[in-house]
Structures are given as C-alpha cells and as structure tokens.
Design an enzyme around this catalytic site. Sequence first.
Site, mmCIF file in Angstrom:
data_model
loop_
_atom_site.group_PDB
_atom_site.id
_atom_site.type_symbol
_atom_site.label_atom_id
_atom_site.label_comp_id
_atom_site.label_asym_id
_atom_site.label_seq_id
_atom_site.Cartn_x
_atom_site.Cartn_y
_atom_site.Cartn_z
ATOM 1 N N GLU A 44 38.463 34.342 35.513
ATOM 2 C CA GLU A 44 38.678 34.213 34.065
ATOM 3 C C GLU A 44 39.278 32.843 33.753
ATOM 4 O O GLU A 44 40.116 32.326 34.485
ATOM 5 C CB GLU A 44 39.644 35.313 33.609
ATOM 6 N N LYS A 110 35.608 38.625 25.180
ATOM 7 C CA LYS A 110 36.594 39.623 25.616
ATOM 8 C C LYS A 110 36.980 40.549 24.467
ATOM 9 O O LYS A 110 37.429 40.114 23.409
ATOM 10 C CB LYS A 110 37.832 38.899 26.153
ATOM 11 N N CYS A 144 39.179 40.848 32.584
ATOM 12 C CA CYS A 144 40.596 41.126 32.850
ATOM 13 C C CYS A 144 41.134 42.401 32.163
ATOM 14 O O CYS A 144 40.901 43.501 32.624
ATOM 15 C CB CYS A 144 41.426 39.898 32.489
#
Length: 260
Positions: A44, A110, A144
Amino acid sequence: MQEALKIALIQSDLVWENPEQNQQNFTKKINAVAEKVDIIVLPEMFTSGFTMNAKAVAETMEGTTVSWMLDLAKTKQAAIAGSMVVIENDNYYNRFLFAEPSGKLFYYDKRHTFTLAGEHKVYKAGNKKIIIDYRGWKICPLICYDLRFPVWARNTEDYDVLLYVANWPKPRINAWDTLLKARAIENMSYCIGVNRIGVDGVNAEYNGSSACYDVLGKKITNMPLNQDAVEIVALSKNHIRKYRNALKFLDDRDAFNLLT
C-alpha cells in the site's frame, strides 16, 4: 484460461514521502525477479508510505508512477499492482492500481479509510468493489483496513483471489495474520496480503508478515519478518475447483445486497 497463476509478493521498506526514490528502489527489485510471473504485487502507498500529507506526494493518473507501472508491466510481461496517492477532481484517493502488460489499467479506491490515523479526513473513500479478469482469473483488489470488514470482501462474484496491499503496523500484526486466513476460508478463495516493513515518518513500525493462504486457509508462503523479501507463489485453478465442488460452502451464502 490459465490453470496456474504465478504471483510475486514484494515485501519492502519504503522511503518516506519520496516517490522518486521508491520508484527507483522498486525498479531494481522488480527487475531482479528472474522467474516468469503473472503478477508482481507491491505494498500500500508504495511511493510514499502511509502518509496523511497527500499534497506532497499525490500524482494524477497521467503522472510518472502510472506510466512507470505500465512500462514495467510491458517489459516484464506481468501485471504490476499496488496502491498510491492519486489526486482527481480536487480529491485525494488511496488508489489500488493494476497495470497489465497489454496497457490496460484497472483501479480500486480504498473503501474503508483508516479513521484511527485520520485517513478519512484526507482521502475520499471509494464506493465501488471491482473484479479484475486477468488471464482467466478473477481477482478482487482491496487495501489494508478493508481487511477488517468481511461484508465488503464477501465472495458474491465467485472470484478466485483476494488481493490485499497494506501498511499494517507491527502492534496489530496478529489481527492481520488471523483475518487474512479467515477471508480465505470464508470466501473459499486464495487470499494474499502484501505488507511493508521498517519504520515510517510518524514512527509506526512494520514487520511484514506478507502471506498467501489457500481456499482452506493453509498458509502456502514463508516470508521472513522484518526483512526485504520477494516470494513467488503458484496458484492452482484445480485447487479452487476441487474444494468448491466437494464442499459447496459458497452455495449456502446468505442472500443480501450491500447498499453503498
């Protein structure tokens, strides 16, 4: 359709808020992958580390990093994947990019911004889950903190691979290990997580623990902790078919739609 898919996991330290240096470092690491692979996965925010100083490192989709990814993908004849800070329409995104050798570029923003670090105050959350069809494999890219939310990762599309990139800190690494395994088991898919190592610019420490789990939750990689490392894992379509056909757990999924 390919029966096997080879993926290189690159676990690395990151230079804080320095896209140019990170690009140079990853060029060396990627070029050092001698074995023919289908996908090369970076962590990431691989150009900067997990920074809230988006203005300092953000690039457009026409910027140098996207061009670099596409050029390397063509050279290596392998997709290059990872997330970076992107600015678009005056908004910042933590964006997962998947650059194919053909020149195709897919992206995922995200969904779950990390409120504990104030990510939601800087980055606009995405609201679209995507499935990438690559060489006959269906891949679901996530980032994540998304790992903590199983409903978003729920396998309603019969994807083959869940692919997480992360800056997941050492103090909570047990959750990372546990949830990667759980996502593989509950979705009857391969689940891959590529995490960084080192200490970032706000003194958060990372120890890696990058891994791949098969559809039964068996760990099939052996990445070292606290070390730059590259591991290549071979995924098997037959493995997925065998256990989905025998166990049919996905047939018993609850039926509902997620409203975003």
